[in-house]
Design an enzyme around this catalytic site. Structure first.
Site, PDB file in Angstrom:
ATOM      1  CB  THR A   1      45.064 -16.014  22.176  1.00 32.49           C
ATOM      2  OG1 THR A   1      46.001 -15.305  22.989  1.00 32.49           O
ATOM      3  CG2 THR A   1      45.849 -16.978  21.297  1.00 32.49           C
TER       4      THR A   1
ATOM      5  CB  THR B   1      43.893 -16.208  25.862  1.00 33.73           C
ATOM      6  OG1 THR B   1      45.216 -16.268  25.388  1.00 33.73           O
ATOM      7  CG2 THR B   1      43.074 -17.267  25.179  1.00 33.73           C
TER       8      THR B   1
ATOM      9  NE  ARG C   1      53.851 -19.211  21.810  1.00 35.94           N
ATOM     10  CZ  ARG C   1      52.742 -19.018  22.507  1.00 35.94           C
ATOM     11  NH1 ARG C   1      51.771 -18.304  21.995  1.00 35.94           N
ATOM     12  NH2 ARG C   1      52.595 -19.530  23.706  1.00 35.94           N
ATOM     13  CB  VAL C   2      51.402 -21.950  16.752  1.00 39.44           C
ATOM     14  CG1 VAL C   2      50.036 -22.495  17.095  1.00 39.44           C
ATOM     15  CG2 VAL C   2      51.385 -21.299  15.371  1.00 39.44           C
ATOM     16  N   GLY C   3      50.745 -20.984  19.947  1.00 41.90           N
ATOM     17  CA  GLY C   3      50.532 -21.446  21.324  1.00 41.90           C
ATOM     18  C   GLY C   3      49.499 -22.548  21.405  1.00 41.90           C
ATOM     19  CG  ASP C   4      47.399 -22.768  25.105  1.00 39.53           C
ATOM     20  OD1 ASP C   4      47.667 -21.637  24.640  1.00 39.53           O
ATOM     21  OD2 ASP C   4      46.844 -22.929  26.213  1.00 39.53           O
TER      22      ASP C   4
ATOM     23  CB  SER D   1      45.165 -10.705  25.823  1.00 37.86           C
ATOM     24  OG  SER D   1      43.770 -10.791  25.982  1.00 37.86           O
TER      25      SER D   1
ATOM     26  N   GLY E   1      50.844 -21.102  27.053  1.00 37.11           N
ATOM     27  CA  GLY E   1      50.487 -22.186  26.138  1.00 37.11           C
ATOM     28  C   GLY E   1      51.486 -23.318  26.119  1.00 37.11           C
TER      29      GLY E   1
ATOM     30  CB  THR F   1      43.515 -18.005  29.518  1.00 34.39           C
ATOM     31  OG1 THR F   1      43.235 -18.042  30.913  1.00 34.39           O
ATOM     32  CG2 THR F   1      42.209 -17.871  28.754  1.00 34.39           C
ATOM     33  N   GLY F   2      46.588 -18.663  29.546  1.00 30.43           N
ATOM     34  CA  GLY F   2      47.857 -18.713  30.276  1.00 30.43           C
ATOM     35  C   GLY F   2      48.953 -19.268  29.390  1.00 30.43           C
TER      36      GLY F   2
HETATM   37  N1  ASP Z   1      47.511 -19.306  25.916  1.00 32.28           N
HETATM   38  C1  ASP Z   1      47.977 -18.212  25.107  1.00 32.28           C
HETATM   39  C2  ASP Z   1      49.200 -18.648  24.351  1.00 32.28           C
HETATM   40  O1  ASP Z   1      50.056 -19.285  24.948  1.00 32.28           O
HETATM   41  C3  ASP Z   1      48.318 -16.979  25.836  1.00 32.28           C
HETATM   42  C4  ASP Z   1      47.472 -16.620  26.984  1.00 32.28           C
HETATM   43  O2  ASP Z   1      46.473 -17.223  27.272  1.00 32.28           O
HETATM   44  O3  ASP Z   1      47.784 -15.666  27.666  1.00 32.28           O
HETATM   45  O4  ASP Z   1      49.323 -18.298  23.213  1.00 32.28           O
END
Ligand code: ASP
Length: 354
Positions: free
Chosen positions: A218, A200, A228-231, A88, A254, A251-252
């Site tokens: 992450t 993450t 794609r860019v997450g949080d 991850s 985004g 985490t999780g």
């Molecule tokens: N938060 C991360 C994202 O959305 C992924 C993750 O934490 O599992 O890129």
């Protein structure tokens, strides 16, 4: 005998005299946000997502040697970035839809009020280090893609292949089953890669002087659309530090977090006087309230998981997850005695509905 107040009592009394949440800080002040300035009088504390159990031990070791909190937590998350088994984060992270590993990371340093981040970075194993270089050596906060990579190369990083054999196999199987009408033979369900599409690591730390830092790194959602860019690399979403109050990270999923700037919101909750755990829970409720219908089941429960980690200036910490089952219900803590996994609070039992 007259008893003199201890330094701790004095500082706490001082803190109690500060304005209450919702009141202006001082007459004539231009800054009207509520402020809680908590006196630093506590032992160092490090919190992280559960995969940071080795990291919190390393960070604590460094902090007790006098290493700066940001340097310490970047060393902590690098353990996962460099670990090919953690798919991850960093090296070995699951790739995007094109089979390319693209990494995101951000960090904040409370004492200097600085931030740095990189997104969609390819070929560099430790994006957290590159984010720290952005923070330390530039006037910018976020570098992306090719520019972020060129920046890293200028600082001596080498381009490496981040796709491990295991992650490549996982991607090949995902691609084979993507479309029943394409020319790849489908892989039987029993042979599919069982890894969840999210991961993450977040890590936050406070030292005995009340100096706070946060970092999140992450490989993002597995099989994401390239670019794609997450949080995680978004300051205020993936992590946030206010040296007067505390730090938080996530985490999780985004996309669910980015709409509420969840790390910032969690720190603001602590500023208003919420405990770290309650601040995390409040942010999760806001996430549910801002979630679009297609991501909710008929009972209104999110079809995804998201977790917030929080630490205040006193070294009090907390964590809450949307679902009890996320990462076996634990997060990692070191508050001076030992690195250990601690159970987190949650909004819903079990796992997210499909
Ligand atoms: N938060 C991360 C994202 O959305 C992924 C993750 O934490 O599992 O890129």
């Amino acid at each position: 005998m007259t008893s003199h107040p201890s330094r701790r009592d004095f500082l706490l009394a001082g803190a109690a005299a500060l304005p209450l949440a919702g009141q202006p800080v001082a007459q004539g002040s231009h800054f009207t946000a509520p402020a809680v300035i908590i006196p630093p009088d506590s032992p160092p504390t490090v919190v992280a997502s559960a995969n940071g159990i080795r990291g919190v031990a390393r960070a604590m070791e460094l902090i007790t040697q006098g290493v700066d909190t940001l340097d310490a937590i970047v060393e902590a998350v690098k353990i996962q970035e460099l670990d090919p088994e953690d798919n991850s984060v960093g090296y070995g992270g699951l790739p995007n839809a094109d089979g390319v590993v693209q990494l995101d990371a951000s960090c904040m340093h409370g004492p200097t009020k600085r931030a740095g981040a990189v997104a969609a970075l390819e070929g560099i194993k430790t994006p957290s280090e590159v984010a720290k270089l952005v923070l330390r050596y530039t006037k910018h906060i976020l570098l992306v893609g090719e520019g972020a990579q060129r920046f890293a190369l200028q600082f001596g990083f080498r381009i490496e292949n981040l796709l491990t054999e295991e992650s490549r196999q996982a991607w090949l199987r995902w691609r084979a089953n993507l479309n029943p009408d394409d020319n790849y033979l489908d892989v039987p369900s029993g042979e599919r890669f069982p890894t969840p599409p999210t991961g993450t690591i977040n890590c936050c730390a406070v030292n005995a002087r009340g100096e706070i830092s946060s970092v999140t790194t992450t490989s993002g959602l597995a099989w994401k659309i390239p670019g794609r860019v997450g949080d995680s690399p978004i300051i205020g979403a993936g992590e946030y530090t206010d040296n007067d109050v505390g730090a938080a990270g996530s985490t999780g999923l985004g996309e669910a977090n980015m709409k509420v700037c969840g790390a910032f919101l969690t720190v603001e909750g602590m500023r208003r006087g919420l405990s770290p755990t309650d601040a995390c829970l409040e942010t999760l409720r806001r996430v549910v309230a801002t979630t679009e219908q297609r991501r909710l089941d008929p009972r209104g429960r999110p079809r995804f998981d998201l977790t917030f980690y929080a630490l205040n200036k006193r070294g009090q910490y907390g964590c809450a997850s949307m679902y009890a089952g996320y990462r076996a219900g634990h997060f990692a803590v070191h508050d001076g005695s030992e690195a250990r996994l601690v159970g987190f609070a949650h909004l819903y039992e079990g796992e997210p509905p499909s």
